[in-house]
Structure formats: structure tokens, C-alpha cells
Scaffold this motif. Structure first.
Motif, PDB file in Angstrom:
ATOM      1  N   LEU A  45       0.833  -1.024  -0.030  1.00 47.21           N
ATOM      2  CA  LEU A  45       0.093  -0.097  -0.179  1.00 47.21           C
ATOM      3  C   LEU A  45       0.869   1.314   0.060  1.00 47.21           C
ATOM      4  N   TYR A  46       0.733   2.288  -0.895  1.00 55.33           N
ATOM      5  CA  TYR A  46       1.554   3.363  -1.032  1.00 55.33           C
ATOM      6  C   TYR A  46       0.897   4.504  -1.751  1.00 55.33           C
ATOM      7  N   ARG A  47       1.509   5.701  -1.143  1.00 59.89           N
ATOM      8  CA  ARG A  47       0.953   6.925  -1.630  1.00 59.89           C
ATOM      9  C   ARG A  47       2.032   7.555  -2.766  1.00 59.89           C
ATOM     10  N   GLU A  48       1.233   8.018  -3.783  1.00 62.95           N
ATOM     11  CA  GLU A  48       2.047   8.710  -5.009  1.00 62.95           C
ATOM     12  C   GLU A  48       1.383   9.698  -5.700  1.00 62.95           C
ATOM     13  N   ASP A  49       1.848  10.939  -5.718  1.00 67.06           N
ATOM     14  CA  ASP A  49       1.010  11.918  -6.291  1.00 67.06           C
ATOM     15  C   ASP A  49      -0.324  12.369  -5.725  1.00 67.06           C
ATOM     16  N   ASP A  50      -0.789  12.239  -4.418  1.00 66.99           N
ATOM     17  CA  ASP A  50      -1.783  12.674  -3.837  1.00 66.99           C
ATOM     18  C   ASP A  50      -2.712  11.172  -4.211  1.00 66.99           C
ATOM     19  N   LYS A  51      -2.559  10.222  -4.388  1.00 66.54           N
ATOM     20  CA  LYS A  51      -3.333   9.172  -4.567  1.00 66.54           C
ATOM     21  C   LYS A  51      -2.717   7.865  -3.887  1.00 66.54           C
ATOM     22  N   ILE A  52      -3.619   7.002  -3.500  1.00 67.71           N
ATOM     23  CA  ILE A  52      -3.144   5.779  -2.792  1.00 67.71           C
ATOM     24  C   ILE A  52      -3.377   4.751  -3.643  1.00 67.71           C
ATOM     25  N   PHE A  53      -2.505   3.654  -3.739  1.00 64.73           N
ATOM     26  CA  PHE A  53      -2.574   2.557  -4.494  1.00 64.73           C
ATOM     27  C   PHE A  53      -2.293   1.506  -3.511  1.00 64.73           C
ATOM     28  N   LEU A  54      -2.980   0.388  -4.190  1.00 65.69           N
ATOM     29  CA  LEU A  54      -2.919  -1.018  -3.684  1.00 65.69           C
ATOM     30  C   LEU A  54      -2.144  -1.887  -4.917  1.00 65.69           C
ATOM     31  N   GLU A  55      -0.944  -2.582  -4.529  1.00 61.49           N
ATOM     32  CA  GLU A  55      -0.346  -3.229  -5.671  1.00 61.49           C
ATOM     33  C   GLU A  55      -0.177  -4.586  -5.007  1.00 61.49           C
ATOM     34  N   THR A  56      -0.636  -5.753  -6.011  1.00 64.78           N
ATOM     35  CA  THR A  56      -0.383  -7.049  -5.482  1.00 64.78           C
ATOM     36  C   THR A  56       0.569  -7.846  -6.601  1.00 64.78           C
ATOM     37  N   TRP A  57       1.610  -8.504  -5.997  1.00 66.32           N
ATOM     38  CA  TRP A  57       2.324  -9.296  -6.785  1.00 66.32           C
ATOM     39  C   TRP A  57       2.137 -10.784  -6.367  1.00 66.32           C
ATOM     40  N   TYR A  58       1.442 -11.504  -7.355  1.00 63.36           N
ATOM     41  CA  TYR A  58       0.936 -12.872  -6.896  1.00 63.36           C
ATOM     42  C   TYR A  58       1.955 -13.808  -7.041  1.00 63.36           C
ATOM     43  N   ASP A  63       2.279 -16.558  -8.749  1.00 66.15           N
ATOM     44  CA  ASP A  63       2.353 -17.026  -9.986  1.00 66.15           C
ATOM     45  C   ASP A  63       3.004 -15.896 -11.260  1.00 66.15           C
ATOM     46  N   GLY A  64       3.466 -14.701 -10.436  1.00 64.11           N
ATOM     47  CA  GLY A  64       3.828 -13.775 -11.569  1.00 64.11           C
ATOM     48  C   GLY A  64       2.990 -12.695 -11.801  1.00 64.11           C
ATOM     49  N   CYS A  65       1.913 -12.995 -11.669  1.00 65.98           N
ATOM     50  CA  CYS A  65       0.946 -11.828 -12.104  1.00 65.98           C
ATOM     51  C   CYS A  65       0.793 -10.686 -11.134  1.00 65.98           C
ATOM     52  N   HIS A  66       0.251  -9.553 -11.656  1.00 66.46           N
ATOM     53  CA  HIS A  66       0.393  -8.413 -10.913  1.00 66.46           C
ATOM     54  C   HIS A  66      -0.893  -7.384 -10.998  1.00 66.46           C
ATOM     55  N   SER A  67      -1.110  -6.774  -9.989  1.00 69.84           N
ATOM     56  CA  SER A  67      -2.442  -5.861 -10.044  1.00 69.84           C
ATOM     57  C   SER A  67      -2.229  -4.763  -9.407  1.00 69.84           C
ATOM     58  N   LEU A  68      -2.681  -3.547  -9.770  1.00 71.55           N
ATOM     59  CA  LEU A  68      -2.524  -2.447  -9.429  1.00 71.55           C
ATOM     60  C   LEU A  68      -3.806  -1.712  -9.457  1.00 71.55           C
ATOM     61  N   ASP A  69      -4.209  -1.234  -8.352  1.00 72.26           N
ATOM     62  CA  ASP A  69      -5.680  -0.491  -7.981  1.00 72.26           C
ATOM     63  C   ASP A  69      -5.450   0.898  -7.255  1.00 72.26           C
ATOM     64  N   GLU A  70      -5.869   1.669  -7.737  1.00 68.74           N
ATOM     65  CA  GLU A  70      -6.151   3.156  -6.883  1.00 68.74           C
ATOM     66  C   GLU A  70      -7.342   2.693  -6.010  1.00 68.74           C
ATOM     67  N   VAL A  71      -6.941   2.983  -4.754  1.00 73.89           N
ATOM     68  CA  VAL A  71      -7.999   2.992  -3.871  1.00 73.89           C
ATOM     69  C   VAL A  71      -8.353   4.449  -3.167  1.00 73.89           C
ATOM     70  N   GLN A  72      -9.928   4.347  -2.824  1.00 73.23           N
ATOM     71  CA  GLN A  72     -10.400   5.514  -2.144  1.00 73.23           C
ATOM     72  C   GLN A  72     -10.302   5.073  -0.355  1.00 73.23           C
ATOM     73  N   THR A  73     -10.124   6.025   0.316  1.00 73.16           N
ATOM     74  CA  THR A  73     -10.059   5.722   1.680  1.00 73.16           C
ATOM     75  C   THR A  73     -11.164   6.213   2.366  1.00 73.16           C
ATOM     76  N   THR A  74     -11.768   5.584   3.425  1.00 77.58           N
ATOM     77  CA  THR A  74     -12.725   6.388   4.189  1.00 77.58           C
ATOM     78  C   THR A  74     -12.538   5.927   5.938  1.00 77.58           C
ATOM     79  N   SER A  75     -12.171   7.043   6.528  1.00 77.45           N
ATOM     80  CA  SER A  75     -12.208   6.563   8.045  1.00 77.45           C
ATOM     81  C   SER A  75     -13.404   6.166   8.860  1.00 77.45           C
ATOM     82  N   THR A  76     -13.225   4.901   9.433  1.00 79.50           N
ATOM     83  CA  THR A  76     -14.279   4.321  10.341  1.00 79.50           C
ATOM     84  C   THR A  76     -13.761   4.142  11.740  1.00 79.50           C
ATOM     85  N   THR A  77     -14.497   3.814  12.177  1.00 82.22           N
ATOM     86  CA  THR A  77     -14.127   3.466  13.900  1.00 82.22           C
ATOM     87  C   THR A  77     -12.982   2.455  14.096  1.00 82.22           C
TER      88      THR A  77
END
Length: 133
Positions: free
Chosen positions: A64-77, A79-93
Motif C-alpha cells: 500500500l503506497y501513496r504517490e502524487d496524492d493518490k493511494i494505490f494497492l499493488e499485489t504481486w501474485y 504466479d508472477g501476475c500483478h495488479s495495481l488498483d487506485e483506492v479511495q479511503t474512508t475513516s471508520t471507527t
């Protein structure tokens, strides 16, 4: 008689297969160049945390990282596959709820609790906590 839909599906399948073959035929040098580029890009990242998904012994790596005021979740599987998703955040209790910008038809999301625990959740509960690395 072949319908237009069947012809379209068959041509779509051929295009997808040829695209897949291009990826498979990528030389080792090209793969290493891509990884080198990713390493250079990674220097711009503000890493929030890293985890391993150990379910079923797969050991997928999650960042999980920040870059250019955006937050991304990157997964390296495993089996060598890769996914990169921009995520929105919401504060909860419970913590910081992380949801794909594009949405998730299953209602799944991640929860960053205590600033370090990454939990996998759905609409009813959190069902797994990834191991921090």
C-alpha cells in the motif's frame, strides 16, 4: 450457418490470444527492463505498508503506497501476475477502509487497522488479516 455474434466472439478470442502470446514471447531482457523501470518508479512512492497473503500457502505480496496524492494497492501474485488498483479511503471507527476506485461487485474491501494490520473484509465481516513484513 454461423451467427455474427459467434464470428465476433471468435475474432475477439483470437485478438486476446495474440495479445497473450506477445506477453508470453517477451524476452528475458525485456522482462528485466520492465522490472528495472518499476524499481525506478518505486522511488517516487511513499510506502504505507507491506504484507503477505499466506492463505493456501500462496504468499502473494501486497504493498500500500501513496504517490502524487493518490493511494494505490499493488499485489504481486505468487504466479508472477500483478495488479495495481487506485483506492479511495474512508475513516471508520475500526480503521481506514480501502476500496477500489473502480468498485467491487462483491462488496469486498481492505481495512487498515491500527495503522499496520491489513484485513480482508466483505459486507458482513473481516475474514483474514495479512502478515506484515
Amino acid at each position: 450457418m454461423v451467427s455474427a455474434t459467434a464470428v465476433k466472439s471468435e475474432s475477439s478470442f483470437k485478438v486476446q490470444n495474440s495479445e497473450l502470446l506477445k506477453v508470453i514471447k517477451m524476452s528475458v531482457v525485456e522482462k528485466r527492463q520492465r522490472l528495472g523501470w518499476q524499481a525506478n518508479e518505486a522511488e517516487k512512492r511513499d510506502i504505507v505498508g507491506r504484507w503477505v497473503d499466506e492463505r493456501n500457502g500462496v504468499e502473494d505480496k501486497i504493498t500500500l503506497y501513496r504517490e502524487d496524492d493518490k493511494i494505490f494497492l499493488e499485489t504481486w501474485y505468487n504466479d508472477g501476475c500483478h495488479s495495481l488498483d487506485e483506492v479511495q479511503t474512508t475513516s471508520t471507527t475500526e480503521g481506514l477502509k480501502l476500496e477500489d476506485i473502480g468498485g467491487n461487485i462483491f462488496g469486498e474491501y481492505f481495512l487498515l487497522s491500527d495503522g499496520k494490520n491489513l484485513q480482508f473484509c466483505d459486507s458482513s465481516s473481516c475474514f483474514y488479516t495479512a502478515k506484515s513484513v
